[in-house]
Design a protein around this motif. Structure first.
Motif, PDB file in Angstrom:
ATOM      1  N   ASN A   9      -2.731   5.986  -7.659  1.00 44.48           N
ATOM      2  CA  ASN A   9      -3.775   5.161  -7.043  1.00 44.48           C
ATOM      3  C   ASN A   9      -4.252   4.074  -7.988  1.00 44.48           C
ATOM      4  O   ASN A   9      -4.378   4.305  -9.195  1.00 44.48           O
ATOM      5  CB  ASN A   9      -4.990   6.016  -6.666  1.00 44.48           C
ATOM      6  CG  ASN A   9      -4.702   6.945  -5.533  1.00 44.48           C
ATOM      7  OD1 ASN A   9      -4.380   6.503  -4.439  1.00 44.48           O
ATOM      8  ND2 ASN A   9      -4.789   8.227  -5.790  1.00 44.48           N
TER       9      ASN A   9
ATOM     10  N   ASP B 252      -7.622   1.742  -8.299  1.00 40.71           N
ATOM     11  CA  ASP B 252      -8.987   1.623  -7.800  1.00 40.71           C
ATOM     12  C   ASP B 252      -9.662   0.421  -8.433  1.00 40.71           C
ATOM     13  O   ASP B 252      -9.419   0.092  -9.601  1.00 40.71           O
ATOM     14  CB  ASP B 252      -9.787   2.892  -8.116  1.00 40.71           C
ATOM     15  CG  ASP B 252      -9.237   4.095  -7.385  1.00 40.71           C
ATOM     16  OD1 ASP B 252      -9.374   4.134  -6.151  1.00 40.71           O
ATOM     17  OD2 ASP B 252      -8.664   4.984  -8.039  1.00 40.71           O
TER      18      ASP B 252
ATOM     19  N   SER C 143      -9.322   0.609  -2.986  1.00 42.11           N
ATOM     20  CA  SER C 143      -8.381   1.594  -3.497  1.00 42.11           C
ATOM     21  C   SER C 143      -7.072   1.447  -2.735  1.00 42.11           C
ATOM     22  O   SER C 143      -7.073   1.312  -1.509  1.00 42.11           O
ATOM     23  CB  SER C 143      -8.947   3.005  -3.311  1.00 42.11           C
ATOM     24  OG  SER C 143      -8.028   3.971  -3.776  1.00 42.11           O
TER      25      SER C 143
END
Length: 130
Positions: free
Chosen positions: A91, A93, A76
Motif C-alpha cells: 500500500n 498512503d 491510499s
C-alpha cells in the motif's frame, strides 16, 4: 537558546516563548470519502481510497482556521493477493499538508505540516485452518 540560520556556522541567540496548548471553543469537521476494491478470480486485486475533509476551529468565539492536525486530503492505493493460505499486499498512503499549530510566535501566522506519504507491505501464510 542558540540556533544556526541560512547555513551560518556561528550560533545566533534566538528568543523564544513557551506557550501552553489551548482547547478551542468548538470545532466542526465534515468529510467525503470515495473507495473502491476489486479482487479478481486469480486472487490479485487493487484498492483505492480518497478522503477530503472540511474542518473549522473557533477560539474565544473567533474563527481561527482549519482544525489542527486534520489533513484536508488523504489517499491510499494498493495491490493485493489473496488465494488459499497466502495473503499479501503493498500500500501507498498519503496524508496532505495540514495546520500543525494555529498560534505561533508570529501573530496571525499558522505553522503547517508538510504532506507526506509512506509505503507498507504485508505477507502472511495460514498454517492451520480455524
Amino acid at each position: 537558546m542558540q540556533g544556526f540560520f541560512n547555513g551560518a556556522t556561528t550560533p545566533v541567540p534566538v528568543l523564544y516563548e513557551v506557550q501552553m496548548p489551548i482547547n478551542g471553543d468548538k470545532a466542526t469537521s465534515r468529510a467525503s470519502n470515495s473507495a473502491s476494491s476489486t479482487l479478481l478470480p486469480s486472487g490479485f486485486g487493487v484498492h483505492g481510497q480518497f478522503t477530503h475533509t472540511w474542518s473549522k476551529e473557533y477560539v474565544d468565539g473567533q474563527f481561527v482556521g482549519q482544525l489542527e492536525g486534520v489533513s484536508p486530503n488523504t489517499a491510499s492505493l494498493g495491490v493485493l493477493y489473496e488465494a488459499g493460505p497466502i495473503s499479501a499486499n503493498v500500500n501507498w498512503d498519503y496524508d496532505g499538508s495540514s495546520v500543525a499549530q494555529t498560534f505561533t510566535e508570529i501573530e496571525g501566522l499558522s505553522a503547517y505540516q508538510k504532506s507526506f506519504s509512506w509505503v507498507t507491505a504485508q505477507v502472511s501464510y495460514e498454517f492451520f485452518k480455524a
